[in-house]
Design a protein around this motif. Structure first.
Motif, PDB file in Angstrom:
ATOM      1  N   ASP A 143       0.858  -1.185   0.000  1.00  0.00           N
ATOM      2  CA  ASP A 143       0.000   0.000   0.000  1.00  0.00           C
ATOM      3  C   ASP A 143       0.894   1.235   0.000  1.00  0.00           C
ATOM      4  O   ASP A 143       1.939   1.246   0.671  1.00  0.00           O
ATOM      5  CB  ASP A 143      -0.904   0.030   1.239  1.00  0.00           C
ATOM      6  CG  ASP A 143      -1.923  -1.099   1.247  1.00  0.00           C
ATOM      7  OD1 ASP A 143      -2.327  -1.545   0.149  1.00  0.00           O
ATOM      8  OD2 ASP A 143      -2.307  -1.529   2.356  1.00  0.00           O
ATOM      9  N   ASN A 155      -4.132   7.021  -3.055  1.00  0.00           N
ATOM     10  CA  ASN A 155      -3.717   5.828  -2.333  1.00  0.00           C
ATOM     11  C   ASN A 155      -3.878   4.620  -3.246  1.00  0.00           C
ATOM     12  O   ASN A 155      -4.918   4.456  -3.894  1.00  0.00           O
ATOM     13  CB  ASN A 155      -4.558   5.650  -1.067  1.00  0.00           C
ATOM     14  CG  ASN A 155      -4.311   6.754  -0.051  1.00  0.00           C
ATOM     15  OD1 ASN A 155      -3.194   7.250   0.062  1.00  0.00           O
ATOM     16  ND2 ASN A 155      -5.340   7.137   0.680  1.00  0.00           N
ATOM     17  N   SER A 157      -3.077   0.253  -3.895  1.00  0.00           N
ATOM     18  CA  SER A 157      -2.661  -1.089  -3.476  1.00  0.00           C
ATOM     19  C   SER A 157      -2.185  -1.806  -4.723  1.00  0.00           C
ATOM     20  O   SER A 157      -2.838  -1.726  -5.778  1.00  0.00           O
ATOM     21  CB  SER A 157      -3.820  -1.852  -2.835  1.00  0.00           C
ATOM     22  OG  SER A 157      -4.180  -1.288  -1.600  1.00  0.00           O
ATOM     23  N   THR A 178      -5.937  -1.187  -7.358  1.00  0.00           N
ATOM     24  CA  THR A 178      -6.869  -0.058  -7.377  1.00  0.00           C
ATOM     25  C   THR A 178      -7.409   0.170  -8.778  1.00  0.00           C
ATOM     26  O   THR A 178      -8.597   0.421  -8.963  1.00  0.00           O
ATOM     27  CB  THR A 178      -6.166   1.217  -6.873  1.00  0.00           C
ATOM     28  OG1 THR A 178      -5.538   0.951  -5.619  1.00  0.00           O
ATOM     29  CG2 THR A 178      -7.151   2.358  -6.717  1.00  0.00           C
ATOM     30  N   THR A 196       2.210  -5.181   3.228  1.00  0.00           N
ATOM     31  CA  THR A 196       1.151  -5.880   3.947  1.00  0.00           C
ATOM     32  C   THR A 196       1.531  -7.346   4.148  1.00  0.00           C
ATOM     33  O   THR A 196       2.557  -7.815   3.653  1.00  0.00           O
ATOM     34  CB  THR A 196      -0.178  -5.798   3.177  1.00  0.00           C
ATOM     35  OG1 THR A 196      -0.121  -6.675   2.036  1.00  0.00           O
ATOM     36  CG2 THR A 196      -0.453  -4.369   2.705  1.00  0.00           C
TER      37      THR A 196
END
Length: 297
Positions: A143, A155, A157, A178, A196
């Motif tokens: 992320d 933002n 991912s 995204t 992550t």
């Protein structure tokens, strides 16, 4: 493919000392049964690989084992060490250790064929590079906040697939969750990077830059007239350069058509004139006028 897997398994065991069949099966995307078959093959050629059952068990190689150099040709030994040394410029401790071990095994010296200095990045971007390197090796989703060339901050991912060096800049090639598409992210625009615990299984393509179907960006072809005093930058930045009779330079280049293009052109100050295309010339005039208006009181 099987031979390549066998050598990778052997080098992995030389580096780590031991592993498990499920770990190898997952790494090479084969069945556990295939891994045990590979272990039998390694054992049959005299490599002391053995298995231990129960808790703490796995697949191991005898300590202080020396690889029989006859398994690899002279050229193959050099190629392995040269490839590893290319990775070692990224300061990966495991790669350096493995390279040293194989260098002793193959009795090869003076393999220092490449040196790179990342100091111009500053420590912050270097940290981003190594975090991404770890995420790629471990197949972990990331992320981050990305600042695009259009002046937008979003933002994202993504599944990091490959680090790419092009035109004096590092990029991350990734599948953007995204956007649900492949994207190229410039490293110095990646902020708030987080790795992550989510895994992904997508494989990296062999040739990112040569596969335009995976990643495309609209470009514009420029003709630029430079004053002769700009020669040092002209030859640094451009390949297609013609020196004119008056000593000035005509350069041609295709670049991504985004806001970064205009920042690049403005960096030459009054040392360049945009000859073509007309829409870029007009946009630069608008930007210069907007800059001038900021200083009118």
């Amino acid at each position: 493919m099987a031979d390549n897997r066998l050598f990778q398994m052997l080098f992995l065991l030389l580096e780590k000392g031991g592993t498990t069949a499920p770990e190898l099966a997952e790494r090479f995307e084969v069945s556990v049964r295939t891994i045990y078959r590979d272990i039998d093959i390694l054992s049959s050629v005299g490599i002391p690989v053995y298995t231990v059952q129960g808790k703490g068990g796995g697949i191991f190689i005898r300590e202080n084992f020396v690889l029989n150099k006859s398994l690899l040709s002279e050229e193959e030994q050099k190629q392995i060490l040269l490839s590893l040394q290319g990775l070692s410029v990224l300061d990966d401790e495991n790669t350096n250790a493995l390279m040293s071990k194989l260098g002793i095994i193959f009795q090869k010296q003076n393999m220092n064929w490449i040196e790179m200095d990342f100091s111009e990045w500053g420590r912050k971007n270097e940290d981003v590079f190594h975090k991404l390197q770890g995420a790629i090796f471990k197949s972990k989703i990331i992320d981050f906040t990305y600042h695009s060339g259009k002046g937008q901050s979003e933002n994202r991912s993504a599944e990091p697939l490959k680090l790419v060096y092009k035109s004096r800049n590092w990029y991350l090639y990734a599948f953007c969750q995204t956007r649900q598409d492949y994207r190229m992210f410039k490293l110095n625009r990646i902020k708030n990077l987080q790795i992550t615990e989510q895994d992904f299984v997508r494989a990296a393509p062999d040739n990112v830059l040569g596969n335009t179907s995976r990643y495309t960006e609209e470009t514009v072809t420029l003709s630029l007239l430079f004053q002769k005093e700009m020669a040092y930058r002209v030859y640094d930045e451009f390949d297609d350069v013609t020196e004119k009779d008056d000593g000035n330079y005509l350069a041609k280049i295709s670049l991504p058509d985004n806001e970064s293009l205009y920042r690049f052109l403005l960096s030459f100050g009054d040392g360049v004139e945009i000859v073509a295309p007309p829409q870029v010339r007009e946009t630069i005039i608008m930007k210069i006028n907007a800059m001038k208006n900021k200083y009118i009181t």
